[in-house]
Design a protein around this motif. Structure first.
Motif, PDB file in Angstrom:
ATOM      1  N   ILE A 100      37.161  27.932  32.568  1.00 45.04           N
ATOM      2  CA  ILE A 100      37.537  28.811  33.676  1.00 45.04           C
ATOM      3  C   ILE A 100      38.409  29.955  33.159  1.00 45.04           C
ATOM      4  O   ILE A 100      38.221  31.120  33.526  1.00 45.04           O
ATOM      5  CB  ILE A 100      38.254  28.012  34.786  1.00 45.04           C
ATOM      6  CG1 ILE A 100      37.262  27.068  35.473  1.00 45.04           C
ATOM      7  CG2 ILE A 100      38.881  28.953  35.816  1.00 45.04           C
ATOM      8  CD1 ILE A 100      37.882  26.126  36.484  1.00 45.04           C
ATOM      9  N   ASP A 101      39.363  29.626  32.274  1.00 45.12           N
ATOM     10  CA  ASP A 101      40.211  30.659  31.683  1.00 45.12           C
ATOM     11  C   ASP A 101      39.376  31.638  30.852  1.00 45.12           C
ATOM     12  O   ASP A 101      39.657  32.850  30.831  1.00 45.12           O
ATOM     13  CB  ASP A 101      41.282  30.022  30.795  1.00 45.12           C
ATOM     14  CG  ASP A 101      42.337  29.267  31.594  1.00 45.12           C
ATOM     15  OD1 ASP A 101      42.430  29.487  32.822  1.00 45.12           O
ATOM     16  OD2 ASP A 101      43.060  28.444  30.995  1.00 45.12           O
TER      17      ASP A 101
ATOM     18  N   ASN B 298      37.751  33.928  33.318  1.00 39.79           N
ATOM     19  CA  ASN B 298      38.764  34.804  33.898  1.00 39.79           C
ATOM     20  C   ASN B 298      39.254  35.857  32.910  1.00 39.79           C
ATOM     21  O   ASN B 298      39.668  36.951  33.304  1.00 39.79           O
ATOM     22  CB  ASN B 298      39.963  33.981  34.383  1.00 39.79           C
ATOM     23  CG  ASN B 298      39.684  33.252  35.681  1.00 39.79           C
ATOM     24  OD1 ASN B 298      38.795  33.638  36.431  1.00 39.79           O
ATOM     25  ND2 ASN B 298      40.442  32.201  35.950  1.00 39.79           N
TER      26      ASN B 298
ATOM     27  N   HIS C 298      27.956  35.537  36.389  1.00 38.38           N
ATOM     28  CA  HIS C 298      29.272  35.008  36.029  1.00 38.38           C
ATOM     29  C   HIS C 298      29.821  34.163  37.171  1.00 38.38           C
ATOM     30  O   HIS C 298      30.366  33.067  36.954  1.00 38.38           O
ATOM     31  CB  HIS C 298      30.195  36.194  35.718  1.00 38.38           C
ATOM     32  CG  HIS C 298      31.648  35.875  35.601  1.00 38.38           C
ATOM     33  ND1 HIS C 298      32.454  35.581  36.697  1.00 38.38           N
ATOM     34  CD2 HIS C 298      32.465  35.823  34.523  1.00 38.38           C
ATOM     35  CE1 HIS C 298      33.682  35.361  36.296  1.00 38.38           C
ATOM     36  NE2 HIS C 298      33.726  35.498  34.982  1.00 38.38           N
ATOM     37  N   ASP C 299      29.675  34.644  38.398  1.00 36.74           N
ATOM     38  CA  ASP C 299      30.188  33.908  39.556  1.00 36.74           C
ATOM     39  C   ASP C 299      29.484  32.562  39.741  1.00 36.74           C
ATOM     40  O   ASP C 299      30.099  31.591  40.211  1.00 36.74           O
ATOM     41  CB  ASP C 299      30.022  34.747  40.824  1.00 36.74           C
ATOM     42  CG  ASP C 299      30.973  35.941  40.865  1.00 36.74           C
ATOM     43  OD1 ASP C 299      31.944  35.957  40.083  1.00 36.74           O
ATOM     44  OD2 ASP C 299      30.729  36.868  41.661  1.00 36.74           O
TER      45      ASP C 299
ATOM     46  N   PHE D 244      31.156  30.267  37.363  1.00 33.48           N
ATOM     47  CA  PHE D 244      32.531  30.009  37.807  1.00 33.48           C
ATOM     48  C   PHE D 244      32.556  29.031  38.971  1.00 33.48           C
ATOM     49  O   PHE D 244      33.369  28.091  38.985  1.00 33.48           O
ATOM     50  CB  PHE D 244      33.206  31.326  38.206  1.00 33.48           C
ATOM     51  CG  PHE D 244      34.646  31.165  38.580  1.00 33.48           C
ATOM     52  CD1 PHE D 244      35.634  31.162  37.612  1.00 33.48           C
ATOM     53  CD2 PHE D 244      35.022  30.999  39.904  1.00 33.48           C
ATOM     54  CE1 PHE D 244      36.966  31.001  37.953  1.00 33.48           C
ATOM     55  CE2 PHE D 244      36.345  30.826  40.255  1.00 33.48           C
ATOM     56  CZ  PHE D 244      37.327  30.829  39.281  1.00 33.48           C
TER      57      PHE D 244
ATOM     58  N   ARG E  78      34.310  25.418  39.098  1.00 29.66           N
ATOM     59  CA  ARG E  78      35.344  25.127  40.085  1.00 29.66           C
ATOM     60  C   ARG E  78      34.959  23.911  40.929  1.00 29.66           C
ATOM     61  O   ARG E  78      35.816  23.086  41.264  1.00 29.66           O
ATOM     62  CB  ARG E  78      35.582  26.343  40.977  1.00 29.66           C
ATOM     63  CG  ARG E  78      36.783  26.177  41.905  1.00 29.66           C
ATOM     64  CD  ARG E  78      37.252  27.481  42.455  1.00 29.66           C
ATOM     65  NE  ARG E  78      36.260  28.107  43.320  1.00 29.66           N
ATOM     66  CZ  ARG E  78      36.482  29.239  44.003  1.00 29.66           C
ATOM     67  NH1 ARG E  78      37.633  29.869  43.865  1.00 29.66           N
ATOM     68  NH2 ARG E  78      35.556  29.749  44.779  1.00 29.66           N
TER      69      ARG E  78
ATOM     70  N   ASP F 247      43.677  28.703  36.919  1.00 27.61           N
ATOM     71  CA  ASP F 247      44.002  30.071  37.276  1.00 27.61           C
ATOM     72  C   ASP F 247      42.962  30.613  38.229  1.00 27.61           C
ATOM     73  O   ASP F 247      41.795  30.232  38.174  1.00 27.61           O
ATOM     74  CB  ASP F 247      44.064  30.967  36.018  1.00 27.61           C
ATOM     75  CG  ASP F 247      45.215  30.571  35.111  1.00 27.61           C
ATOM     76  OD1 ASP F 247      46.196  29.995  35.632  1.00 27.61           O
ATOM     77  OD2 ASP F 247      45.117  30.829  33.895  1.00 27.61           O
ATOM     78  N   LYS F 248      43.373  31.525  39.084  1.00 25.40           N
ATOM     79  CA  LYS F 248      42.424  32.141  40.022  1.00 25.40           C
ATOM     80  C   LYS F 248      41.651  33.243  39.338  1.00 25.40           C
ATOM     81  O   LYS F 248      42.168  33.922  38.441  1.00 25.40           O
ATOM     82  CB  LYS F 248      43.167  32.699  41.240  1.00 25.40           C
ATOM     83  CG  LYS F 248      43.820  31.615  42.091  1.00 25.40           C
ATOM     84  CD  LYS F 248      44.488  32.242  43.302  1.00 25.40           C
ATOM     85  CE  LYS F 248      45.120  31.151  44.180  1.00 25.40           C
ATOM     86  NZ  LYS F 248      45.796  31.736  45.359  1.00 25.40           N
ATOM     87  N   ALA F 249      40.383  33.431  39.775  1.00 27.95           N
ATOM     88  CA  ALA F 249      39.566  34.497  39.194  1.00 27.95           C
ATOM     89  C   ALA F 249      40.096  35.853  39.645  1.00 27.95           C
ATOM     90  O   ALA F 249      40.635  35.954  40.732  1.00 27.95           O
ATOM     91  CB  ALA F 249      38.112  34.323  39.623  1.00 27.95           C
TER      92      ALA F 249
END
Length: 237
Positions: A189-190, A193, A211-212, A215, A219, A235-237
């Motif tokens: 995830i990092d 991001n 990409h989404d 992700f 998530r 962490d949040k995108a």
């Protein structure tokens, strides 16, 4: 003309407003390229590859969510046509190796990997990502081709992603293994991001939509494994 009509419509914005009056001509653009296949135009290989990318793109286009299944751009119709064209391209151009030692076509393998990701078939996706690495290594070793390091990084990240999706839930009830898996999910995830990518595509908007997809799947896995309790929130995108 097909690429022009589809591309302007898909990207939208001021460019489409100026060039096409803001009209949605995606279906018309795809129709132009489909006709190129019907008449067996000299550009048939390019047309086929372009259509596969477009139909993959339409499967993740949120504008298509409410379309009836019979519409060419609906997710089910786009998926069916993408798979049909992948099989046709494989049969027409790669069923009989065009040269001794031929390892495959990395663009075809990438399209197969992405379609498998959309289908949540992570075993197949991993196989296709690994095939891309095999092809790249062969091109470097046998023909001294220069390979974009970013492609290698993306493919390796894709393989790691598939491993997480395959094995993540299987260790959810084993605390130490679950913590290790959660850390790896968090790292991926990092990676996303931080600007990393698991797919190479020329158009930023469509690359961002792909990409989404990665992700959201990561998530979702993070939540199913209750990773927040093990390693803290991602962490949040």
């Amino acid at each position: 003309m097909g690429i022009y009509r589809y591309g302007n419509s898909r990207l939208g914005g001021i460019g489409n407003f100026i060039m096409q009056g803001g009209k949605d001509l995606r279906e018309e653009g795809i129709g132009h390229i489909e006709r190129a296949l019907l008449v067996n135009a000299p550009s048939t290989p390019l047309a086929m590859k372009t259509l596969i990318w477009f139909y993959i793109s339409e499967q993740i286009n949120k504008e298509n969510a409410s379309l009836p299944a019979e519409n060419r751009l609906s997710p089910p119709a786009s998926r069916a046509r993408a798979i049909e064209l992948i099989e046709e391209m494989k049969k027409r151009y790669f069923s009989n190796p065009p040269a001794p030692g031929f390892k495959g076509n990395k663009q075809l393998a990438m399209m197969q990997a992405l379609q498998s990701i959309l289908d949540s078939d992570y075993q197949s996706a991993k196989k296709y990502f690994e095939r891309i690495l095999t092809i790249c290594n062969d091109l470097k070793d046998r023909k001294n081709y220069l390979i974009n390091p970013q492609l290698i990084q993306s493919v390796e990240a894709g393989i790691a992603f598939c491993d997480l999706m395959i094995n993540g839930l299987s260790v959810a009830d084993q605390p130490e293994e679950a913590r290790t898996a959660c850390r790896k999910v968090s790292e991926q995830i990092d990676f996303l991001n931080g600007g990393g990518s698991m797919v190479e595509y020329d158009t930023q908007k469509i690359r961002g939509e792909l990409h989404d997809v990665f992700f959201e799947k990561l998530r979702g896995l993070y939540q199913k494994m209750n990773c927040a309790a093990a390693v803290g929130p991602p962490d949040k995108a």
